[in-house]
Design an enzyme around this catalytic site. Sequence first.
Site, mmCIF file in Angstrom:
data_model
loop_
_atom_site.group_PDB
_atom_site.id
_atom_site.type_symbol
_atom_site.label_atom_id
_atom_site.label_comp_id
_atom_site.label_asym_id
_atom_site.label_seq_id
_atom_site.Cartn_x
_atom_site.Cartn_y
_atom_site.Cartn_z
ATOM 1 N N ASP A 195 -4.363 0.573 -0.939
ATOM 2 C CA ASP A 195 -3.874 -0.757 -1.274
ATOM 3 C C ASP A 195 -2.372 -0.875 -0.985
ATOM 4 O O ASP A 195 -1.611 0.051 -1.272
ATOM 5 C CB ASP A 195 -4.113 -0.956 -2.773
ATOM 6 C CG ASP A 195 -3.949 -2.386 -3.204
ATOM 7 O OD1 ASP A 195 -4.748 -3.224 -2.771
ATOM 8 O OD2 ASP A 195 -3.014 -2.670 -3.971
ATOM 9 N N GLU A 251 -6.368 19.010 2.926
ATOM 10 C CA GLU A 251 -6.725 20.193 2.121
ATOM 11 C C GLU A 251 -8.240 20.235 1.895
ATOM 12 O O GLU A 251 -8.801 21.271 1.573
ATOM 13 C CB GLU A 251 -6.054 20.119 0.729
ATOM 14 C CG GLU A 251 -4.551 20.290 0.747
ATOM 15 C CD GLU A 251 -3.935 19.898 -0.617
ATOM 16 O OE1 GLU A 251 -4.658 19.848 -1.635
ATOM 17 O OE2 GLU A 251 -2.711 19.628 -0.629
HETATM 18 C C1 GLC Z 1 -4.130 -5.860 -2.095
HETATM 19 C C2 GLC Z 1 -5.540 -6.134 -2.533
HETATM 20 C C3 GLC Z 1 -5.557 -7.359 -3.379
HETATM 21 C C4 GLC Z 1 -4.702 -7.102 -4.620
HETATM 22 C C5 GLC Z 1 -3.297 -6.666 -4.220
HETATM 23 C C6 GLC Z 1 -2.544 -6.060 -5.369
HETATM 24 O O1 GLC Z 1 -3.660 -6.848 -1.259
HETATM 25 O O2 GLC Z 1 -6.375 -6.250 -1.409
HETATM 26 O O3 GLC Z 1 -6.851 -7.757 -3.749
HETATM 27 O O4 GLC Z 1 -4.635 -8.249 -5.402
HETATM 28 O O5 GLC Z 1 -3.296 -5.688 -3.204
HETATM 29 O O6 GLC Z 1 -3.056 -4.805 -5.703
#
Ligand code: GLC
Length: 568
Positions: A195, A251
């Site tokens: 993310d 790893e």
């Molecule tokens: C990314 C995710 C989204 C989330 C954001 C914060 O863009 O895809 O759904 O709200 O990060 O974590």
Amino acid sequence: MTSLPWYHKTTIYQIYPRSFYDSNADGIGDLPGIIQKLDYIRDLGFETIWISPFFCSPQADFGYDISDYTDIAPEYGTLSDALQLIEAAHQRGMKIVFDMVMNHTSEEHPWFRESRTSRDNPKADWYIWRDKPSNWYSMIGGSGWHYAEERGQYYWSSFLPFQPDLNYRNPEVKQAMLDIVRFWLGKGVDGFRLDIFNVIYKDADFRDNPFSFSLVPTDENPASFFQEPKYTINQPENFVFAREFRSVCDEFGERLSVGEVTGGRKVIRKFLGEATNNGLTLVFDFEMMNFKFTADYFRHLVREMERHYPEPFMPVYVFSNHDKHRSMYRLGNDLRTPFASPKGKRSERGRKAKLLAMFQLTVRGVPCLYYGEEIGMTDSKFPFATALDPIPHRFTFAPRFVFDLLGTLLNRDEVRTPMQWDGTHNAGFSSAQTTWLPVHGNYPAVNVEKQQVEADSLLNTVRALLKIRRQEKCLQEGSLELLGNLPKGVLGYARMLEGKKIMVLLNFDDQEKEFQVENTGNLFNLSTKDRVGNQTIHLAGYGGLILHAPFAVPGEEVPANPPPQTAA
Ligand code: GLC
């Protein structure tokens, strides 16, 4: 003989767990529900599943705000369900990828709760605290600095205020987060979707971001709200961290890591490594989420992807996810799209969707498909005022049509509705009275059960294409060459591997096309009207062909042409 690592030749299916399948009738999808539907995904032909977060979370951003990284939110199941899911995927010969939110935790994570209490507690330096905010904006606009009374200081959050950013300049934090990564790798997870990976490091000196003329960010240029995020994204330390992350994965053997990164191809390419692919194994390149349905657009896209992600790198082809419009939205006939094609009839949309799938599953790259795209699920339309997604509530000052005009999805609930399994109550997603988000009203017409039995449905087309891709190593691993001299509206490319050559021809036009090619044998036709005879290609409107072609490599025998397959 080349043989790529599995993560460069796989096919990915993204599951939004809340909306996939509800096994316990509470209106919310769950992990046992995913286990029950694994055979569906395997039979469809995807090799890897990526599941959006299901860890403990107050669900203020539906799991992208984690309060415990090594346990499961009760509405999704238990740790034992997660372990069973890993095992069940492996038993079916599939890989499983979790979603790792490295950048921030929930404000309810015990680390943050402790951190905010004082300036000298053991976790005081685990988040980014300042006496005085810099001018930095969060990714969704407005200052990303938030005041915490108890401590008399501001903490930084790149996204929403309840998602405080971790401080990776503190070695203990990095260690703790990489240990979580090791925890799941040790449990057999095959990799991670990462993310907002490119915001993990911020400028060490907190220098102010410069002015920019840009108001709305694009996937190429992240400047927005009149600010260039020069000191808040894509810092050099972040590229180094990509390599550290990779070495932790290494790893455990060949493990996939795919980064959610933005900021222009030249920059995001750095997350993969420099000359060799020693950083993340893959990155998403979101510019293509705004695709235009023309041969010229896709020709340019392929050229760009080949230029920026040549071997030993591998592009990812992705057209929708849980944050963006579904691809049907871009394929016309969505009345909210002011630029929608006036010819966008339902039947035409379906044909375009098949062509898009054919492109995505035959081009050189790892395809990543969001759940429901295989049956052509469409965006719902919900009022912003009652949105469960926190984002629309921050933009109540602007009317909806502004975002629709810009093509920006603000209320992400609209693309997260329950999977449409069949024509029964709640589209077969849940036997509860109501579901966490309402099922899309088109489920009686658009559902899996219906498309399973229609020979030329989108679902069966995706299945047939995935089958060919699994059978033809050339489509998984082969190099790519764009073909020239094709009629306007037709995109063509050749995939080549070990003396074998496969040609793909795609007609992005609604008009039929007829043209000459070198001697070929038919492998797949998208519609029954697509055919090849006597060196002449006939492509129906939105038609497509996959062809065997002789490939003159000295000493290599040209393989015999097997009989053609169709979507049925
Ligand atoms: C990314 C995710 C989204 C989330 C954001 C914060 O863009 O895809 O759904 O709200 O990060 O974590």
